[in-house]
Design a protein around this motif. Sequence first.
Motif, PDB file in Angstrom:
ATOM      1  N   GLY A 210      -3.842   3.718 -17.430  1.00 53.10           N
ATOM      2  CA  GLY A 210      -2.535   2.854 -16.460  1.00 53.10           C
ATOM      3  C   GLY A 210      -2.748   1.803 -15.906  1.00 53.10           C
ATOM      4  O   GLY A 210      -2.176   1.324 -15.283  1.00 53.10           O
ATOM      5  N   LEU A 211      -2.692   0.990 -17.274  1.00 49.87           N
ATOM      6  CA  LEU A 211      -3.126  -0.685 -16.800  1.00 49.87           C
ATOM      7  C   LEU A 211      -1.526  -0.986 -17.943  1.00 49.87           C
ATOM      8  O   LEU A 211      -0.967  -0.491 -18.719  1.00 49.87           O
ATOM      9  N   ALA A 212      -0.729  -2.102 -17.637  1.00 56.33           N
ATOM     10  CA  ALA A 212       0.010  -2.658 -17.611  1.00 56.33           C
ATOM     11  C   ALA A 212      -0.143  -3.546 -18.687  1.00 56.33           C
ATOM     12  O   ALA A 212      -1.005  -4.016 -19.176  1.00 56.33           O
ATOM     13  N   VAL A 213       0.636  -3.977 -20.133  1.00 53.69           N
ATOM     14  CA  VAL A 213       0.704  -4.827 -20.906  1.00 53.69           C
ATOM     15  C   VAL A 213       0.479  -6.363 -20.703  1.00 53.69           C
ATOM     16  O   VAL A 213      -1.128  -6.638 -20.946  1.00 53.69           O
ATOM     17  N   ARG A 214       0.840  -6.436 -19.656  1.00 54.27           N
ATOM     18  CA  ARG A 214       0.402  -7.909 -19.029  1.00 54.27           C
ATOM     19  C   ARG A 214      -0.202  -7.940 -17.700  1.00 54.27           C
ATOM     20  O   ARG A 214       0.578  -6.561 -17.102  1.00 54.27           O
ATOM     21  N   ASP A 215      -1.435  -7.759 -16.906  1.00 54.64           N
ATOM     22  CA  ASP A 215      -1.533  -8.743 -15.847  1.00 54.64           C
ATOM     23  C   ASP A 215      -0.981  -9.187 -14.956  1.00 54.64           C
ATOM     24  O   ASP A 215       0.448  -9.672 -15.277  1.00 54.64           O
ATOM     25  N   GLU A 216      -1.078  -9.274 -13.497  1.00 54.25           N
ATOM     26  CA  GLU A 216      -0.043 -10.132 -12.248  1.00 54.25           C
ATOM     27  C   GLU A 216      -0.192 -12.003 -13.061  1.00 54.25           C
ATOM     28  O   GLU A 216       1.042 -11.894 -12.512  1.00 54.25           O
ATOM     29  N   THR A 217      -0.827 -12.286 -13.332  1.00 56.48           N
ATOM     30  CA  THR A 217      -0.979 -13.412 -14.092  1.00 56.48           C
ATOM     31  C   THR A 217       0.268 -13.874 -15.272  1.00 56.48           C
ATOM     32  O   THR A 217       0.470 -14.653 -15.403  1.00 56.48           O
ATOM     33  N   GLY A 218       0.817 -12.710 -15.684  1.00 57.05           N
ATOM     34  CA  GLY A 218       1.659 -12.956 -17.285  1.00 57.05           C
ATOM     35  C   GLY A 218       0.568 -12.810 -18.510  1.00 57.05           C
ATOM     36  O   GLY A 218       1.661 -12.966 -18.947  1.00 57.05           O
ATOM     37  N   GLN A 219      -0.542 -13.159 -18.514  1.00 53.66           N
ATOM     38  CA  GLN A 219      -1.287 -12.727 -19.193  1.00 53.66           C
ATOM     39  C   GLN A 219      -1.030 -11.500 -19.975  1.00 53.66           C
ATOM     40  O   GLN A 219      -1.613 -10.548 -19.004  1.00 53.66           O
ATOM     41  N   LYS A 220      -1.698 -12.197 -21.367  1.00 50.15           N
ATOM     42  CA  LYS A 220      -1.936 -10.246 -21.960  1.00 50.15           C
ATOM     43  C   LYS A 220      -2.956  -9.445 -21.524  1.00 50.15           C
ATOM     44  O   LYS A 220      -4.142 -10.396 -21.451  1.00 50.15           O
ATOM     45  N   ALA A 221      -2.942  -8.223 -21.159  1.00 51.50           N
ATOM     46  CA  ALA A 221      -4.272  -7.703 -20.898  1.00 51.50           C
ATOM     47  C   ALA A 221      -4.858  -6.563 -22.021  1.00 51.50           C
ATOM     48  O   ALA A 221      -4.315  -7.054 -23.429  1.00 51.50           O
ATOM     49  N   THR A 222      -6.274  -7.025 -22.294  1.00 52.94           N
ATOM     50  CA  THR A 222      -7.257  -7.079 -23.217  1.00 52.94           C
ATOM     51  C   THR A 222      -7.753  -6.065 -23.603  1.00 52.94           C
ATOM     52  O   THR A 222      -8.220  -5.417 -22.154  1.00 52.94           O
ATOM     53  N   LEU A 223      -8.293  -5.468 -24.174  1.00 58.35           N
ATOM     54  CA  LEU A 223      -9.513  -4.643 -24.006  1.00 58.35           C
ATOM     55  C   LEU A 223     -10.748  -5.003 -24.772  1.00 58.35           C
ATOM     56  O   LEU A 223     -11.038  -5.986 -25.368  1.00 58.35           O
ATOM     57  N   ASN A 224     -11.645  -4.527 -24.482  1.00 58.21           N
ATOM     58  CA  ASN A 224     -13.393  -4.824 -24.516  1.00 58.21           C
ATOM     59  C   ASN A 224     -13.438  -4.959 -26.043  1.00 58.21           C
ATOM     60  O   ASN A 224     -12.664  -4.075 -26.683  1.00 58.21           O
ATOM     61  N   ALA A 225     -14.580  -5.678 -26.922  1.00 59.80           N
ATOM     62  CA  ALA A 225     -15.108  -5.386 -28.134  1.00 59.80           C
ATOM     63  C   ALA A 225     -15.514  -3.915 -28.600  1.00 59.80           C
ATOM     64  O   ALA A 225     -15.354  -3.566 -29.622  1.00 59.80           O
ATOM     65  N   GLU A 226     -16.219  -3.146 -27.111  1.00 57.96           N
ATOM     66  CA  GLU A 226     -16.892  -1.995 -27.792  1.00 57.96           C
ATOM     67  C   GLU A 226     -14.807  -1.039 -28.656  1.00 57.96           C
ATOM     68  O   GLU A 226     -14.586  -0.603 -29.072  1.00 57.96           O
ATOM     69  N   GLU A 227     -14.227  -1.447 -27.586  1.00 59.23           N
ATOM     70  CA  GLU A 227     -13.226  -0.798 -28.067  1.00 59.23           C
ATOM     71  C   GLU A 227     -12.218  -1.259 -28.983  1.00 59.23           C
ATOM     72  O   GLU A 227     -11.718  -0.376 -29.729  1.00 59.23           O
ATOM     73  N   MET A 228     -11.853  -2.225 -28.777  1.00 56.37           N
ATOM     74  CA  MET A 228     -11.328  -3.098 -29.990  1.00 56.37           C
ATOM     75  C   MET A 228     -12.655  -2.641 -31.539  1.00 56.37           C
ATOM     76  O   MET A 228     -11.745  -2.372 -32.822  1.00 56.37           O
ATOM     77  N   ALA A 229     -13.456  -2.015 -31.397  1.00 56.89           N
ATOM     78  CA  ALA A 229     -14.912  -2.114 -32.793  1.00 56.89           C
ATOM     79  C   ALA A 229     -13.956  -0.848 -33.220  1.00 56.89           C
ATOM     80  O   ALA A 229     -14.215  -0.336 -34.416  1.00 56.89           O
ATOM     81  N   ASP A 230     -13.231  -0.105 -31.563  1.00 60.93           N
ATOM     82  CA  ASP A 230     -12.950   1.174 -32.448  1.00 60.93           C
ATOM     83  C   ASP A 230     -11.584   1.380 -33.018  1.00 60.93           C
ATOM     84  O   ASP A 230     -11.547   1.627 -34.729  1.00 60.93           O
TER      85      ASP A 230
END
Length: 147
Positions: A75-95
């Motif tokens: 339920g998150l947007a691609v960009r956060d409230e400051t306009g920066q790209k949202a990221t995933l944590n290392a475990e999620e990216m490891a998947d």
Amino acid sequence: PPPHSRHDWIGPPDRLSNLRPVIFHVPRDESALERRLREARQDAQAWNQRFWAQQNAAFQQEKEEFIYSRLKAKGLAVRDETGQKATLNAEEMADFYKDFLSKNFRKHMHYNRDWYKRNFTITFLMGQVALVRALRWLRWKKKSVGN
């Protein structure tokens, strides 16, 4: 490279493949065998460039899609409230990395097999060129000692 250069020139990394392109020196008195070697090297470089440009593009595309789908599921947007790209944590990216490598295992196996074949051919041609040059040098040495 300038005409007086006697060496290969290596450029900065390509933005798509991350490989450094080589401009091969072509000697004025290049033999047919030396030309075959140079052309084999050029062919291997072009083939390698194409593979990694396509592979990196697929990787980036799939990575963006993975991040987008995971953020959307949370339920998150691609960009956060400051306009920066949202990221995933290392475990999620490891998947993602594990899935990407598994999905592309065969492609990488074929790439490695073809890469070894090309390198074997290049190495064989390099050996032939070195042998011809050594024999040429020995003949020249023998002539100059005989005079």
